[in-house]
Design a protein around this motif. Sequence first.
Motif, mmCIF file in Angstrom:
data_model
loop_
_atom_site.group_PDB
_atom_site.id
_atom_site.type_symbol
_atom_site.label_atom_id
_atom_site.label_comp_id
_atom_site.label_asym_id
_atom_site.label_seq_id
_atom_site.Cartn_x
_atom_site.Cartn_y
_atom_site.Cartn_z
ATOM 1 N N ARG A 52 0.835 -1.205 0.000
ATOM 2 C CA ARG A 52 0.000 0.000 0.000
ATOM 3 C C ARG A 52 0.867 1.251 0.000
ATOM 4 O O ARG A 52 0.620 2.201 -0.741
ATOM 5 C CB ARG A 52 -0.937 0.013 1.211
ATOM 6 N N ARG A 53 1.888 1.258 0.856
ATOM 7 C CA ARG A 53 2.767 2.430 0.911
ATOM 8 C C ARG A 53 3.474 2.652 -0.414
ATOM 9 O O ARG A 53 3.588 3.789 -0.882
ATOM 10 C CB ARG A 53 3.790 2.257 2.039
ATOM 11 N N ARG A 54 3.948 1.585 -1.036
ATOM 12 C CA ARG A 54 4.621 1.716 -2.340
ATOM 13 C C ARG A 54 3.654 2.237 -3.397
ATOM 14 O O ARG A 54 4.019 3.057 -4.237
ATOM 15 C CB ARG A 54 5.218 0.371 -2.743
ATOM 16 N N TYR A 55 2.420 1.751 -3.340
ATOM 17 C CA TYR A 55 1.412 2.227 -4.295
ATOM 18 C C TYR A 55 1.166 3.721 -4.143
ATOM 19 O O TYR A 55 1.190 4.473 -5.124
ATOM 20 C CB TYR A 55 0.108 1.448 -4.100
ATOM 21 N N PHE A 56 0.937 4.172 -2.909
ATOM 22 C CA PHE A 56 0.654 5.589 -2.698
ATOM 23 C C PHE A 56 1.852 6.460 -3.071
ATOM 24 O O PHE A 56 1.695 7.527 -3.666
ATOM 25 C CB PHE A 56 0.249 5.850 -1.246
ATOM 26 N N ARG A 57 3.048 6.005 -2.731
ATOM 27 C CA ARG A 57 4.242 6.781 -3.059
ATOM 28 C C ARG A 57 4.362 6.971 -4.571
ATOM 29 O O ARG A 57 4.637 8.062 -5.061
ATOM 30 C CB ARG A 57 5.472 6.070 -2.485
ATOM 31 N N GLU A 58 4.144 5.895 -5.317
ATOM 32 C CA GLU A 58 4.263 6.001 -6.770
ATOM 33 C C GLU A 58 3.099 6.771 -7.374
ATOM 34 O O GLU A 58 3.278 7.545 -8.325
ATOM 35 C CB GLU A 58 4.344 4.593 -7.382
ATOM 36 N N LEU A 59 1.895 6.586 -6.825
ATOM 37 C CA LEU A 59 0.746 7.326 -7.336
ATOM 38 C C LEU A 59 0.953 8.824 -7.180
ATOM 39 O O LEU A 59 0.715 9.601 -8.111
ATOM 40 C CB LEU A 59 -0.528 6.892 -6.611
ATOM 41 N N PHE A 60 1.398 9.259 -5.997
ATOM 42 C CA PHE A 60 1.607 10.689 -5.783
ATOM 43 C C PHE A 60 2.701 11.230 -6.702
ATOM 44 O O PHE A 60 2.626 12.363 -7.168
ATOM 45 C CB PHE A 60 1.955 10.959 -4.315
ATOM 46 N N ARG A 61 3.738 10.425 -6.975
ATOM 47 C CA ARG A 61 4.783 10.864 -7.898
ATOM 48 C C ARG A 61 4.214 11.062 -9.306
ATOM 49 O O ARG A 61 4.473 12.085 -9.963
ATOM 50 C CB ARG A 61 5.922 9.845 -7.939
ATOM 51 N N LEU A 62 3.412 10.081 -9.754
ATOM 52 C CA LEU A 62 2.819 10.184 -11.085
ATOM 53 C C LEU A 62 1.844 11.348 -11.170
ATOM 54 O O LEU A 62 1.768 12.032 -12.200
ATOM 55 C CB LEU A 62 2.112 8.871 -11.446
ATOM 56 N N GLN A 63 1.092 11.591 -10.107
ATOM 57 C CA GLN A 63 0.171 12.726 -10.117
ATOM 58 C C GLN A 63 0.925 14.046 -10.179
ATOM 59 O O GLN A 63 0.457 15.011 -10.783
ATOM 60 C CB GLN A 63 -0.748 12.676 -8.892
ATOM 61 N N GLY A 64 2.108 14.100 -9.579
ATOM 62 C CA GLY A 64 2.944 15.286 -9.731
ATOM 63 C C GLY A 64 3.352 15.498 -11.170
ATOM 64 O O GLY A 64 3.392 16.643 -11.661
ATOM 65 N N GLU A 65 3.639 14.402 -11.879
ATOM 66 C CA GLU A 65 3.976 14.510 -13.303
ATOM 67 C C GLU A 65 2.758 14.937 -14.119
ATOM 68 O O GLU A 65 2.886 15.674 -15.102
ATOM 69 C CB GLU A 65 4.527 13.180 -13.815
ATOM 70 N N LEU A 66 1.563 14.475 -13.721
ATOM 71 C CA LEU A 66 0.354 14.899 -14.427
ATOM 72 C C LEU A 66 0.140 16.406 -14.301
ATOM 73 O O LEU A 66 -0.342 17.049 -15.238
ATOM 74 C CB LEU A 66 -0.872 14.148 -13.879
ATOM 75 N N VAL A 67 0.489 16.975 -13.153
ATOM 76 C CA VAL A 67 0.385 18.426 -12.989
ATOM 77 C C VAL A 67 1.338 19.123 -13.966
ATOM 78 O O VAL A 67 0.988 20.134 -14.592
ATOM 79 C CB VAL A 67 0.672 18.832 -11.534
ATOM 80 N N LYS A 68 2.541 18.593 -14.120
ATOM 81 C CA LYS A 68 3.484 19.163 -15.084
ATOM 82 C C LYS A 68 2.940 19.030 -16.509
ATOM 83 O O LYS A 68 3.058 19.957 -17.324
ATOM 84 C CB LYS A 68 4.846 18.469 -14.985
#
Length: 305
Positions: A52-68
């Motif tokens: 779960r922690r790995r999923y959330f960490r990667e999801l938040f990283r990808l969402q940061g890229e979506l903002v870019k």
Amino acid sequence: MTYSLEPDSQALMQRIHRDLIDSYDEEFEMELEDREWDADGQLVREQDEDLRRRYFRELFRLQGELVKLQDWVVSSRHKLVILFEGRDAAGKGGVIKRITQRLNPRVCRVAALPAPNDRERTQWYFQRYVSHLPAAGEIVLFDRSWYNRAGVEKVMGFCTDDEYEEFFRSVPEFERMLVRSGIQLVKYWFSITDDEQHLRFLGRIHDPLKQWKLSPMDLESRRRWEDYTRAKEAMLERTHIAEAPWWVVQAVDKKRARLNCIGHLLGLVPYHEIPHPQIDLPQRVRHEDYIRRPVPENMMVPERY
């Protein structure tokens, strides 16, 4: 993007950090939707905490890229359309939520059209979809699309054989026309197994927060699994074109499907980070004669929590 803060800032930064953590709680709340139930109506255990922690960490990283990506779309005046197709309960809505979750709804919006009304049934088939296409600097996600004709309309008998064949003659040219006009068109099919759809439908039956998702059409789609399979195979074969190819997302594992789809989407768009000027928060203007009026008690929402 950087911000200039006043010097007494340790307590202030702690408050900002708490607010940031609170904003991420939305994702944890949405995780309730991932609950699964077995055939006896018993809740299936969620995956372990480390995953779960790995999923959330990667999801938040990808969402940061979506903002870019969003910033680049606005800056470059790009036009992006993403179609999400798949069987009922395949997880399309879940990935759409995670894509749009941190984005500006004025830039990125979802088109989820209801069944056509009597007037729309007499229009050119693609007409009601055209009005939802993006202008420059916009992203549109179609939660189901014009491919309804190749799937549910074909299987459920909502179109004639002639209309079905005309769709396949028209859709490649329609999509090539969109691409020539400057729209980037990305098409995803979310693939799940027979057993997985069965399990997810049980979840909708037993979970009171999900029961609204279960429609008579969903129940009928279970009975006609093989008909939907044949329709899907014909659709992919006849509409997989160089200008707008299909991409198949393995979606039995919802979390992996979200990460894989978002990561793949980021790789298809030639975005880069747009620099932003430093933002200085201005001081509030204060006037000695300003008096804030109290709000009447009878207008206040009771604080029960």
